[in-house]
Write a protein that holds these residues in place. Structure first.
Motif, PDB file in Angstrom:
ATOM      1  N   ALA A  65      34.989  46.112  37.509  1.00 30.06           N
ATOM      2  CA  ALA A  65      34.264  44.867  37.208  1.00 30.06           C
ATOM      3  C   ALA A  65      34.879  43.653  37.891  1.00 30.06           C
ATOM      4  CB  ALA A  65      34.206  44.647  35.693  1.00 30.06           C
ATOM      5  N   PHE A  66      36.145  43.734  38.262  1.00 31.11           N
ATOM      6  CA  PHE A  66      36.801  42.614  38.936  1.00 31.11           C
ATOM      7  C   PHE A  66      36.250  42.392  40.339  1.00 31.11           C
ATOM      8  CE2 PHE A  66      39.043  46.395  40.183  1.00 31.11           C
ATOM      9  CZ  PHE A  66      39.212  46.223  41.546  1.00 31.11           C
ATOM     10  N   SER A  67      35.622  43.394  40.937  1.00 26.92           N
ATOM     11  CA  SER A  67      35.107  43.308  42.304  1.00 26.92           C
ATOM     12  C   SER A  67      33.616  42.988  42.232  1.00 26.92           C
ATOM     13  CB  SER A  67      35.348  44.629  43.048  1.00 26.92           C
ATOM     14  OG  SER A  67      34.936  44.521  44.381  1.00 26.92           O
ATOM     15  N   LYS A  68      33.278  41.733  42.400  1.00 29.17           N
ATOM     16  CA  LYS A  68      31.914  41.253  42.186  1.00 29.17           C
ATOM     17  C   LYS A  68      31.032  41.376  43.427  1.00 29.17           C
ATOM     18  CE  LYS A  68      33.051  39.339  38.175  1.00 29.17           C
ATOM     19  NZ  LYS A  68      33.287  40.307  37.178  1.00 29.17           N
ATOM     20  N   PHE A  69      29.758  41.637  43.193  1.00 32.62           N
ATOM     21  CA  PHE A  69      28.777  41.695  44.270  1.00 32.62           C
ATOM     22  C   PHE A  69      28.692  40.361  45.002  1.00 32.62           C
ATOM     23  CE2 PHE A  69      24.579  41.269  46.096  1.00 32.62           C
ATOM     24  CZ  PHE A  69      24.430  42.469  46.764  1.00 32.62           C
ATOM     25  N   SER A  70      28.931  39.293  44.284  1.00 29.68           N
ATOM     26  CA  SER A  70      28.826  37.952  44.867  1.00 29.68           C
ATOM     27  C   SER A  70      29.963  37.645  45.846  1.00 29.68           C
ATOM     28  CB  SER A  70      28.800  36.900  43.760  1.00 29.68           C
ATOM     29  OG  SER A  70      29.978  36.991  42.972  1.00 29.68           O
ATOM     30  N   GLU A  71      30.935  38.524  45.941  1.00 29.01           N
ATOM     31  CA  GLU A  71      32.077  38.315  46.826  1.00 29.01           C
ATOM     32  C   GLU A  71      31.927  39.115  48.112  1.00 29.01           C
ATOM     33  OE1 GLU A  71      35.259  37.836  43.180  1.00 29.01           O
ATOM     34  OE2 GLU A  71      34.946  39.800  44.067  1.00 29.01           O
ATOM     35  N   ARG A  72      32.357  38.527  49.212  1.00 28.89           N
ATOM     36  CA  ARG A  72      32.427  39.217  50.501  1.00 28.89           C
ATOM     37  C   ARG A  72      31.087  39.809  50.936  1.00 28.89           C
ATOM     38  NH1 ARG A  72      37.505  41.018  52.404  1.00 28.89           N
ATOM     39  NH2 ARG A  72      36.496  42.987  52.887  1.00 28.89           N
ATOM     40  N   ASP A  73      30.036  39.001  50.894  1.00 29.49           N
ATOM     41  CA  ASP A  73      28.688  39.397  51.327  1.00 29.49           C
ATOM     42  C   ASP A  73      28.179  40.662  50.643  1.00 29.49           C
ATOM     43  OD1 ASP A  73      28.279  37.267  53.135  1.00 29.49           O
ATOM     44  OD2 ASP A  73      29.487  38.303  54.648  1.00 29.49           O
ATOM     45  N   GLY A  74      28.503  40.811  49.378  1.00 28.32           N
ATOM     46  CA  GLY A  74      28.011  41.952  48.615  1.00 28.32           C
ATOM     47  C   GLY A  74      28.964  43.125  48.551  1.00 28.32           C
ATOM     48  N   TRP A  75      30.036  43.087  49.327  1.00 27.23           N
ATOM     49  CA  TRP A  75      30.975  44.215  49.364  1.00 27.23           C
ATOM     50  C   TRP A  75      31.990  44.157  48.233  1.00 27.23           C
ATOM     51  CZ3 TRP A  75      30.081  48.410  52.063  1.00 27.23           C
ATOM     52  CH2 TRP A  75      29.208  48.332  53.142  1.00 27.23           C
ATOM     53  N   GLY A  76      32.187  42.997  47.619  1.00 27.50           N
ATOM     54  CA  GLY A  76      33.207  42.866  46.586  1.00 27.50           C
ATOM     55  C   GLY A  76      34.599  42.924  47.187  1.00 27.50           C
ATOM     56  N   GLU A  77      35.595  42.787  46.335  1.00 24.47           N
ATOM     57  CA  GLU A  77      36.979  42.824  46.792  1.00 24.47           C
ATOM     58  C   GLU A  77      37.444  44.273  46.947  1.00 24.47           C
ATOM     59  OE1 GLU A  77      38.729  40.293  47.838  1.00 24.47           O
ATOM     60  OE2 GLU A  77      37.050  38.964  47.360  1.00 24.47           O
ATOM     61  N   PRO A  78      38.182  44.565  48.007  1.00 23.43           N
ATOM     62  CA  PRO A  78      38.688  45.932  48.192  1.00 23.43           C
ATOM     63  C   PRO A  78      39.713  46.291  47.116  1.00 23.43           C
ATOM     64  CG  PRO A  78      39.516  44.466  49.917  1.00 23.43           C
ATOM     65  CD  PRO A  78      38.587  43.662  49.068  1.00 23.43           C
ATOM     66  N   PHE A  79      39.829  47.584  46.834  1.00 17.47           N
ATOM     67  CA  PHE A  79      40.785  48.045  45.826  1.00 17.47           C
ATOM     68  C   PHE A  79      41.109  49.519  46.068  1.00 17.47           C
ATOM     69  CE2 PHE A  79      36.567  48.793  44.211  1.00 17.47           C
ATOM     70  CZ  PHE A  79      36.629  50.058  43.653  1.00 17.47           C
ATOM     71  N   ASP A  80      42.179  49.958  45.485  1.00 20.98           N
ATOM     72  CA  ASP A  80      42.581  51.360  45.559  1.00 20.98           C
ATOM     73  C   ASP A  80      41.835  52.116  44.467  1.00 20.98           C
ATOM     74  OD1 ASP A  80      43.797  53.838  45.636  1.00 20.98           O
ATOM     75  OD2 ASP A  80      45.782  53.114  45.063  1.00 20.98           O
ATOM     76  N   GLY A  81      40.939  53.014  44.851  1.00 20.95           N
ATOM     77  CA  GLY A  81      40.120  53.744  43.896  1.00 20.95           C
ATOM     78  C   GLY A  81      40.778  54.990  43.333  1.00 20.95           C
ATOM     79  N   THR A  82      42.043  55.210  43.637  1.00 25.24           N
ATOM     80  CA  THR A  82      42.741  56.414  43.171  1.00 25.24           C
ATOM     81  C   THR A  82      42.645  56.564  41.651  1.00 25.24           C
ATOM     82  OG1 THR A  82      44.271  56.228  45.021  1.00 25.24           O
ATOM     83  CG2 THR A  82      44.928  57.650  43.228  1.00 25.24           C
ATOM     84  N   LYS A  83      42.787  55.456  40.926  1.00 25.20           N
ATOM     85  CA  LYS A  83      42.779  55.544  39.461  1.00 25.20           C
ATOM     86  C   LYS A  83      41.409  55.955  38.906  1.00 25.20           C
ATOM     87  CE  LYS A  83      41.939  50.633  38.910  1.00 25.20           C
ATOM     88  NZ  LYS A  83      42.470  49.356  38.568  1.00 25.20           N
ATOM     89  N   LEU A  84      40.370  55.894  39.738  1.00 22.36           N
ATOM     90  CA  LEU A  84      39.032  56.294  39.281  1.00 22.36           C
ATOM     91  C   LEU A  84      38.788  57.786  39.473  1.00 22.36           C
ATOM     92  CD1 LEU A  84      36.936  53.413  40.879  1.00 22.36           C
ATOM     93  CD2 LEU A  84      37.726  53.611  38.520  1.00 22.36           C
ATOM     94  N   SER A  85      39.635  58.440  40.240  1.00 21.36           N
ATOM     95  CA  SER A  85      39.414  59.838  40.604  1.00 21.36           C
ATOM     96  C   SER A  85      40.124  60.797  39.662  1.00 21.36           C
ATOM     97  CB  SER A  85      39.908  60.081  42.032  1.00 21.36           C
ATOM     98  OG  SER A  85      39.874  61.463  42.338  1.00 21.36           O
ATOM     99  N   ILE A  86      39.377  61.757  39.136  1.00 21.43           N
ATOM    100  CA  ILE A  86      40.018  62.782  38.302  1.00 21.43           C
ATOM    101  C   ILE A  86      40.795  63.760  39.176  1.00 21.43           C
ATOM    102  CG2 ILE A  86      38.364  62.617  36.418  1.00 21.43           C
ATOM    103  CD1 ILE A  86      36.977  65.110  37.490  1.00 21.43           C
ATOM    104  N   VAL A  87      40.538  63.756  40.477  1.00 19.62           N
ATOM    105  CA  VAL A  87      41.251  64.630  41.404  1.00 19.62           C
ATOM    106  C   VAL A  87      42.511  63.944  41.927  1.00 19.62           C
ATOM    107  CG1 VAL A  87      41.129  65.834  43.613  1.00 19.62           C
ATOM    108  CG2 VAL A  87      39.142  65.813  42.100  1.00 19.62           C
ATOM    109  N   LEU A  88      42.377  62.723  42.433  1.00 21.85           N
ATOM    110  CA  LEU A  88      43.480  62.048  43.092  1.00 21.85           C
ATOM    111  C   LEU A  88      44.573  61.537  42.165  1.00 21.85           C
ATOM    112  CD1 LEU A  88      41.515  60.046  45.801  1.00 21.85           C
ATOM    113  CD2 LEU A  88      42.721  62.217  46.066  1.00 21.85           C
TER     114      LEU A  88
END
Length: 117
Positions: free
Chosen positions: A92-115
């Protein structure tokens, strides 16, 4: 694209392919991981790739309406396989309104049940 099973299995062996990002060890690991996995993983990875390709090198108009179709496809596959999707609040911290719709970059490792294992 090289990591998507559909593409990876177009070749009989590593030497037959002209991979740009996958070395032979990674190829062999991916073949082992993907062996016996049904087409659901392929469909999910292709949908993610399609989202990226839809908006590559551009800003994202209309809140990325087209990507919602791909997300619905992914959610249907997860539901069919009794897999809980990641909590949207985690990004939720990475908003569509930021960076022309791309939002702020982040490390998605914590979202992965594999990684995160």
């Amino acid at each position: 694209m090289e990591y998507i099973p559909k593409y990876l299995f177009e070749f009989n062996d590593y030497e037959s392919a002209d991979f740009e990002y996958i070395d032979k060890d990674k190829y062999l690991k991916l073949v082992e991981i993907y062996k016996g996995v049904d087409d659901s993983l392929n469909q999910i990875l292709l949908a993610i790739r399609n989202i990226e390709e839809e908006y590559a090198y551009s800003s994202i108009p209309e809140y990325g309406k087209i990507s919602l179709e791909y997300i619905d496809e992914i959610l249907a596959i997860l539901e069919k396989n009794n897999i809980q999707p990641p909590d949207p609040q985690l990004i939720a911290f990475s908003k569509f309104s930021e960076r022309d719709g791309w939002g702020e970059p982040f490390d998605g490792t914590k979202l992965s049940i594999v990684l995160k294992g």
